[in-house]
Motif scaffolding. Structure first.
Motif, PDB file in Angstrom:
ATOM      1  N   THR A 122      34.948   4.020   1.704  1.00 28.70           N
ATOM      2  CA  THR A 122      34.246   4.244   0.437  1.00 28.70           C
ATOM      3  C   THR A 122      33.805   5.696   0.329  1.00 28.70           C
ATOM      4  O   THR A 122      33.963   6.333  -0.722  1.00 28.70           O
ATOM      5  CB  THR A 122      33.020   3.316   0.315  1.00 28.70           C
ATOM      6  OG1 THR A 122      33.456   1.962   0.408  1.00 28.70           O
ATOM      7  CG2 THR A 122      32.291   3.531  -0.995  1.00 28.70           C
ATOM      8  N   GLU A 123      33.267   6.219   1.407  1.00 29.26           N
ATOM      9  CA  GLU A 123      32.823   7.611   1.418  1.00 29.26           C
ATOM     10  C   GLU A 123      34.007   8.561   1.218  1.00 29.26           C
ATOM     11  O   GLU A 123      33.891   9.550   0.497  1.00 29.26           O
ATOM     12  CB  GLU A 123      32.088   7.935   2.719  1.00 29.26           C
ATOM     13  CG  GLU A 123      30.789   7.187   2.893  1.00 29.26           C
ATOM     14  CD  GLU A 123      29.783   7.471   1.793  1.00 29.26           C
ATOM     15  OE1 GLU A 123      29.634   8.652   1.405  1.00 29.26           O
ATOM     16  OE2 GLU A 123      29.148   6.517   1.313  1.00 29.26           O
ATOM     17  N   GLU A 132      20.273  14.177   4.857  1.00 30.16           N
ATOM     18  CA  GLU A 132      21.729  14.240   4.741  1.00 30.16           C
ATOM     19  C   GLU A 132      22.394  13.189   5.622  1.00 30.16           C
ATOM     20  O   GLU A 132      23.420  12.637   5.280  1.00 30.16           O
ATOM     21  CB  GLU A 132      22.218  15.634   5.126  1.00 30.16           C
ATOM     22  CG  GLU A 132      23.662  15.880   4.763  1.00 30.16           C
ATOM     23  CD  GLU A 132      24.044  17.306   4.978  1.00 30.16           C
ATOM     24  OE1 GLU A 132      25.130  17.527   5.542  1.00 30.16           O
ATOM     25  OE2 GLU A 132      23.283  18.200   4.602  1.00 30.16           O
ATOM     26  N   ASN A 133      21.798  12.900   6.758  1.00 34.56           N
ATOM     27  CA  ASN A 133      22.371  11.935   7.703  1.00 34.56           C
ATOM     28  C   ASN A 133      21.797  10.543   7.524  1.00 34.56           C
ATOM     29  O   ASN A 133      21.823   9.747   8.442  1.00 34.56           O
ATOM     30  CB  ASN A 133      22.111  12.397   9.143  1.00 34.56           C
ATOM     31  CG  ASN A 133      22.794  13.700   9.454  1.00 34.56           C
ATOM     32  OD1 ASN A 133      23.534  14.229   8.639  1.00 34.56           O
ATOM     33  ND2 ASN A 133      22.550  14.224  10.631  1.00 34.56           N
ATOM     34  N   ARG A 188      23.994   4.796   5.599  1.00 32.19           N
ATOM     35  CA  ARG A 188      24.632   4.307   4.385  1.00 32.19           C
ATOM     36  C   ARG A 188      24.165   2.887   4.137  1.00 32.19           C
ATOM     37  O   ARG A 188      23.782   2.175   5.055  1.00 32.19           O
ATOM     38  CB  ARG A 188      26.152   4.319   4.559  1.00 32.19           C
ATOM     39  CG  ARG A 188      26.722   5.698   4.665  1.00 32.19           C
ATOM     40  CD  ARG A 188      28.220   5.626   4.673  1.00 32.19           C
ATOM     41  NE  ARG A 188      28.721   4.780   5.733  1.00 32.19           N
ATOM     42  CZ  ARG A 188      29.549   5.185   6.672  1.00 32.19           C
ATOM     43  NH1 ARG A 188      29.993   6.400   6.697  1.00 32.19           N
ATOM     44  NH2 ARG A 188      29.979   4.346   7.584  1.00 32.19           N
ATOM     45  N   LYS A 229      34.970   8.387  -2.409  1.00 34.12           N
ATOM     46  CA  LYS A 229      33.960   9.074  -3.205  1.00 34.12           C
ATOM     47  C   LYS A 229      34.145  10.590  -3.123  1.00 34.12           C
ATOM     48  O   LYS A 229      34.066  11.288  -4.134  1.00 34.12           O
ATOM     49  CB  LYS A 229      32.561   8.688  -2.727  1.00 34.12           C
ATOM     50  CG  LYS A 229      31.459   9.270  -3.560  1.00 34.12           C
ATOM     51  CD  LYS A 229      30.103   8.758  -3.105  1.00 34.12           C
ATOM     52  CE  LYS A 229      29.020   9.286  -4.018  1.00 34.12           C
ATOM     53  NZ  LYS A 229      27.717   8.721  -3.669  1.00 34.12           N
ATOM     54  N   GLU A 230      34.419  11.106  -1.931  1.00 35.10           N
ATOM     55  CA  GLU A 230      34.653  12.545  -1.771  1.00 35.10           C
ATOM     56  C   GLU A 230      35.871  12.988  -2.578  1.00 35.10           C
ATOM     57  O   GLU A 230      35.845  14.036  -3.223  1.00 35.10           O
ATOM     58  CB  GLU A 230      34.840  12.891  -0.299  1.00 35.10           C
ATOM     59  CG  GLU A 230      33.567  12.851   0.504  1.00 35.10           C
ATOM     60  CD  GLU A 230      33.794  13.106   1.984  1.00 35.10           C
ATOM     61  OE1 GLU A 230      34.815  13.743   2.347  1.00 35.10           O
ATOM     62  OE2 GLU A 230      32.950  12.664   2.777  1.00 35.10           O
ATOM     63  N   THR A 249      28.622   0.149   1.853  1.00 33.03           N
ATOM     64  CA  THR A 249      29.499   1.304   1.913  1.00 33.03           C
ATOM     65  C   THR A 249      30.124   1.377   3.297  1.00 33.03           C
ATOM     66  O   THR A 249      29.606   0.853   4.257  1.00 33.03           O
ATOM     67  CB  THR A 249      28.752   2.619   1.617  1.00 33.03           C
ATOM     68  OG1 THR A 249      27.752   2.819   2.601  1.00 33.03           O
ATOM     69  CG2 THR A 249      28.143   2.616   0.226  1.00 33.03           C
ATOM     70  N   CYS A 250      31.252   2.032   3.347  1.00 30.40           N
ATOM     71  CA  CYS A 250      31.950   2.195   4.608  1.00 30.40           C
ATOM     72  C   CYS A 250      32.602   3.576   4.597  1.00 30.40           C
ATOM     73  O   CYS A 250      32.526   4.299   3.609  1.00 30.40           O
ATOM     74  CB  CYS A 250      32.990   1.095   4.783  1.00 30.40           C
ATOM     75  SG  CYS A 250      34.299   1.133   3.534  1.00 30.40           S
ATOM     76  N   ALA A 251      33.214   3.923   5.683  1.00 33.32           N
ATOM     77  CA  ALA A 251      33.859   5.239   5.784  1.00 33.32           C
ATOM     78  C   ALA A 251      34.912   5.407   4.690  1.00 33.32           C
ATOM     79  O   ALA A 251      35.057   6.492   4.127  1.00 33.32           O
ATOM     80  CB  ALA A 251      34.464   5.413   7.163  1.00 33.32           C
TER      81      ALA A 251
END
Length: 112
Positions: free
Chosen positions: A22-23, A10-11, A14, A26-27, A18-20
């Protein structure tokens, strides 16, 4: 001898593209849809947009006895500016996500 297949953690790190932000996008897309194909298409199309707004706005100031009081007086104004800026960026991202979802559905409808 059995083959060992590593299970993704899970950890896990990336990928470099990708970057924060992008995440975060995506969420948001995952909250709106479970269509992974759509999410991946939209993220791919949004890469240039994400790159244009993913930058550090750090504010480096060296405090000394002469400017410490003036800087302390500026803190509320800087915080207000940051809040406004965060709101504007959030609105831009939301509008872009909705626009991309709309485009995705139009493109899918015209291909059928």
């Amino acid at each position: 001898m059995p083959t060992v297949i590593p299970f993704p953690k899970e950890n896990a790190q990336r990928t470099e593209d990708t970057c924060a932000l992008t995440e975060l996008i995506k969420e948001e897309l995952m909250h709106l849809s479970s269509n992974e194909y759509m999410i991946n298409c939209i993220l791919e199309r949004m890469k240039p947009f994400i790159a244009s707004i993913d930058y550090d706005l750090s504010f480096d100031v060296e405090l000394n006895d002469k400017n410490e009081e003036a800087m302390m007086e500026l803190i509320p104004a800087v915080q207000k500016l940051q809040t406004r800026f965060d709101g504007i960026i959030s609105d831009l991202i939301s509008e872009r996500i909705l626009h991309e979802i709309h485009l995705f559905h139009i493109e899918r409808a015209t291909k059928m």
